[in-house]
Design an enzyme around this catalytic site. Structure first.
Site, PDB file in Angstrom:
ATOM      1  CG  ASP A   1      -2.127   0.966   0.961  1.00 45.86           C
ATOM      2  OD1 ASP A   1      -2.027   1.810   0.033  1.00 45.86           O
ATOM      3  OD2 ASP A   1      -3.134   0.890   1.674  1.00 45.86           O
TER       4      ASP A   1
HETATM    5  C1  BGC Z   1      -4.874   3.394  -0.066  1.00 43.46           C
HETATM    6  C2  BGC Z   1      -4.916   2.400  -1.210  1.00 43.46           C
HETATM    7  C3  BGC Z   1      -4.692   3.101  -2.506  1.00 43.46           C
HETATM    8  C4  BGC Z   1      -3.363   3.806  -2.446  1.00 43.46           C
HETATM    9  C5  BGC Z   1      -3.019   4.557  -3.698  1.00 43.46           C
HETATM   10  C6  BGC Z   1      -3.632   4.243  -0.104  1.00 43.46           C
HETATM   11  O1  BGC Z   1      -3.747   5.298   0.808  1.00 43.46           O
HETATM   12  O2  BGC Z   1      -4.938   2.717   1.172  1.00 43.46           O
HETATM   13  O3  BGC Z   1      -6.155   1.741  -1.212  1.00 43.46           O
HETATM   14  O4  BGC Z   1      -4.736   2.200  -3.570  1.00 43.46           O
HETATM   15  O5  BGC Z   1      -3.398   4.754  -1.381  1.00 43.46           O
HETATM   16  O6  BGC Z   1      -3.806   5.694  -3.819  1.00 43.46           O
END
Ligand code: BGC
Length: 748
Positions: free
Chosen positions: A231
């Site tokens: 993530d």
């Molecule tokens: C989120 C993810 C997301 C990623 C990219 C993170 O803060 O938890 O779900 O895909 O950011 O934007």
């Protein structure tokens, strides 16, 4: 110039390999020309493409290329329809290709452990089967369109509070039965290109560097062959993460982590083979790139067709909770008042990284007015609570007095719930509750339409109104889809994918959410959502699985036939007993108390959505495999089917079984392991050692000992055999115990 053959990426210099394992910026991997590898763009997801151009930021503050905002997962969950998920995945795939995105970050299949989780709108359900089936369908649709998916957030990411530090402390049975199966199904059935690890720790170890999760379970048990991506910002220790099985760190950190990887290899702390393994997996993502990554700012897809699709699918997601006296659908000629700012300014998606720059947005007021001329409107409240609350309410009440039916559009504003924080209560804003009550007091009929990313409390006004339609968040065409449902152009066929409790205190995670001092203890174990309510008999406002249609259905002729020692086939007939075509969700639950562990009173094990014309009957069948009857046995480290009675129930909801049939399964013969630490009861009850032990033991005891045996077992049954045999002079020689332990082992 003669074209050069691209290098095998693992033959690249170490520095370049390390660089390939982290982003070159927020949204893409670095291209490696020598190896013929283009840059790979990975961007959100999950219910529409969010491709940022120009300056990049992660949290959606900046606009992205217009794309269709399809119904978010909270709505898709309520559809109970894998076709909805698959068609959304496919359409996102088409848009992603048009916008130049080879990997879209979705779907999210985390379990709704608490209705308070700020990100519940991005997740499907409180039930792992429903979440897994829908997630797998989404991935299939998207990947069949040639765009890689990223199932997220692996694992136990069930809250936003302290999401980057908190340790989700979960016992293994609960992980296996509740929090992992949706991921397992998506991985084993749909082979997503990537899995995104969660921010949080799982039992004290960051998911990003949790070898048990990322390698033992994900790859060795489930056979995942794609790349594990972090993530955004989830990597704490880059080298530890790589070793544990994380392949790609996103976004990049300007080379700092890469330097650590290079250093670890050079100093012998990290085997270069680990780097090569991840390089091969990340390089494989290039297979999804169809053209060089480009910052497209014109979306070349059929926006009209996708908007129409979003409308059609959204109509299959909303849940008609209550419809007293047939208040809905609205009848032609009725004087209709529409009240509530959400009718004009729809709430259709959630805040945070999934925020889509919609190609257009339908509002229910315009759509209702088109279908039902003469609709009167009053805002009733403002979204930010500003303005003269009483005057807004009074204006709405006056309209309601003059109408035959008043439809109140209530719900939560985007600022009330979002990625990044959890709610602290389930209430609608007080001004809206007062409005609903005031309208209901004068209106001949009151219908409430709800828009929210997760459940809201219906208490304090539910009994005053005639009908409630829960739209959750329906995407950019939600407004027109709601109008279709209100006017009867479409039949409501959604069913709750999450329980609506009476009180927050009744929800199973209440005492343990969102945790304290860096830990959140999943103290409710497997009793999540309806599993808790049906097992404890806790009353709820509306149970999981509940939902009405404008027609009615009956279930008959349930047949359950064993197809092996631990599997069965279920056949049941469904009839549309009402006056219009509609879709019914057949819900198959399994209930058992067999086995050594506490089981939920019933668990969803199969479901299917059937469309039936008035009067039409159809027999639907479901195969229940071994997993449908199994529990995770921590002693055996595996799935076990307990021998004994299992009841298959067909339910209108988790709280309302309308037919049931039992079968006795042979199940698994478990010969437990025996050690000197095993209890006296375990020894005497052991199928192999027990009878021999008893015989030898009784031979040394005085007359009447056999009768004493049962009572004795009860009193000292929990004593470890080592102490019983030694301290209590039980005269069981150690070599005899050794022999019995060997016999028990041999029989396993
Ligand atoms: C989120 C993810 C997301 C990623 C990219 C993170 O803060 O938890 O779900 O895909 O950011 O934007």
């Amino acid at each position: 110039m003669t074209p050069t053959t691209p290098l095998d990426p693992t033959a690249l210099p170490l520095e370049q390999k390390a660089a390939l394992l982290s982003g070159q910026d927020f949204w893409s991997t670095p291209p490696v020309e020598a190896a013929g590898l283009p840059s790979v763009v990975l961007t959100d997801g999950p219910h529409g493409v969010r491709r940022q151009v120009g300056d990049l930021d992660q949290i959606g503050l900046l606009e992205s290329v217009p794309a269709t905002c399809f119904p978010p997962a909270v709505a898709v969950g309520s559809s109970w329809d894998p076709e909805v998920a698959e068609r959304i995945g496919a359409a996102i795939g088409v848009e992603a290709r048009a916008i130049g995105v080879p990997v879209v970050l979705g779907p999210g299949v985390n379990i709704k452990r608490s209705p308070l989780c700020g990100r519940n709108f991005e997740y499907y359900s409180e039930d792992p089967l429903l979440a897994g089936v829908l997630g797998a369908a989404h991935v299939r649709g998207q990947q069949d369109a040639g765009v890689g998916a990223s199932v997220k957030h692996f694992a136990a990411n069930n809250q936003e509070t302290q999401r980057m530090q908190v340790s989700a402390d979960v016992d293994e049975r609960t992980l296996r039965e509740i929090y992992l199966p949706a991921f397992e199904r998506v991985v084993t059935e749909a082979q997503p290109a990537t899995v995104m690890c969660a921010y949080n720790k799982v039992n004290g170890v960051y998911a990003s560097q949790n070898r048990w999760l990322l390698t033992e379970v994900l790859r060795e048990e489930w056979g995942f062959a794609g790349a594990v991506v972090s993530d955004w910002g989830a990597v704490d220790d880059r080298v530890a993460a790589l070793e544990a099985g994380l392949d790609l760190q996103m976004p990049g950190d300007h080379g700092a982590g890469n330097a650590l990887v290079v250093d670890a290899v050079r100093t012998g702390r990290l085997d270069e083979a680990v780097v090569d393994r991840s390089v091969a997996r990340v390089a494989a993502l290039a297979g999804y790139v169809t053209e060089p990554a480009h910052a497209a700012d014109v979306a070349a897809f059929d926006a009209d067709a996708h908007h129409a699709l979003a409308r059609e699918l959204a109509a299959g997601c909303a849940v008609l909770l209550k419809n007293d006296g047939g208040a809905l659908p609205l009848a032609a000629g009725q004087r209709v008042a529409v009240v509530g700012e959400f009718a004009r300014t729809p709430r259709f998606q959630g805040g945070g990284s999934s925020h889509v720059n919609a190609t257009r947005v339908d509002d229910a007021l315009t759509a209702l007015t088109a279908a039902h001329p003469g609709v009167a409107f009053a805002a009733g409240f403002t979204l930010d609570g500003s303005g003269d609350v009483a005057a807004l309410r009074d204006e709405a009440v006056e309209l309601a007095r003059d109408a035959d039916v008043t439809v109140v559009f209530a719900g939560l504003a985007e600022s009330d719930e979002s990625e990044g924080f959890d709610r602290t209560h389930l209430d609608l804003p007080a001004a809206q509750v007062q409005l609903i009550r005031a309208v209901a007091a004068v209106a001949p009929r009151t219908v409430v339409v709800l828009s929210s990313g997760s459940v809201v409390s219906l208490e304090g006004w539910h009994d005053d109104v005639d009908a409630v339609l829960a739209g959750f968040l329906l995407g950019q065409a939600g407004g027109s889809a709601l109008a279709d449902l209100l006017t009867g152009a479409a039949d409501p066929s959604g069913r709750l994918a999450e329980t609506i409790p009476l009180r927050l205190q009744d929800t199973p995670s209440w005492l343990n959410f969102p945790g304290e001092q860096g830990h959140v203890r999943y103290g409710e174990g497997v009793m999540v959502g309806y599993r808790h309510h049906v097992t404890t008999g806790t009353p709820v406002r509306y149970p999981f699985g509940h939902g009405l249609s404008y027609t009615t259905f009956e279930t008959s002729d349930l047949q359950v036939t064993a197809t092996g020692a631990d599997s069965a086939e279920v056949a049941v007939t469904v009839t549309n007993t009402g006056g219009r075509t509609g879709r019914h969700v057949v819900q198959v639950y399994v209930a058992t108390s067999a086995g050594p562990v506490r089981r939920p009173a019933r668990e969803l094990r199969a479901f299917g959505k059937v469309s039936l014309a008035p009067g039409e009957s159809r027999t639907v069948t479901f195969a229940l495999d071994r997993r449908a009857f199994a529990y995770w046995d921590v002693r055996e480290s595996g799935w076990v089917v307990a021998p004994g009675e299992h009841t298959v129930q067909v339910g209108r909801s988790a709280a309302d079984a309308v037919a049931e049939a039992s079968l006795t399964l042979a199940g698994d013969e478990i010969v437990p392991e025996l050690t000197l630490q095993s209890s006296v009861a375990e020894w005497f009850e052991h199928p192999v050692a027990g009878p021999q032990l008893l015989e030898g033991f009784l031979a040394t005891m005085p007359e009447g000992a056999a009768e004493m045996h049962a009572g004795m077992l009860q009193m000292i049954g929990s004593m470890p055999m080592r102490r019983f045999a030694a301290d209590f002079g039980a005269a069981i020689p150690t070599d005899e115990l050794e022999r019995l332990m060997a016999a028990a082992r041999a029989a396993r």
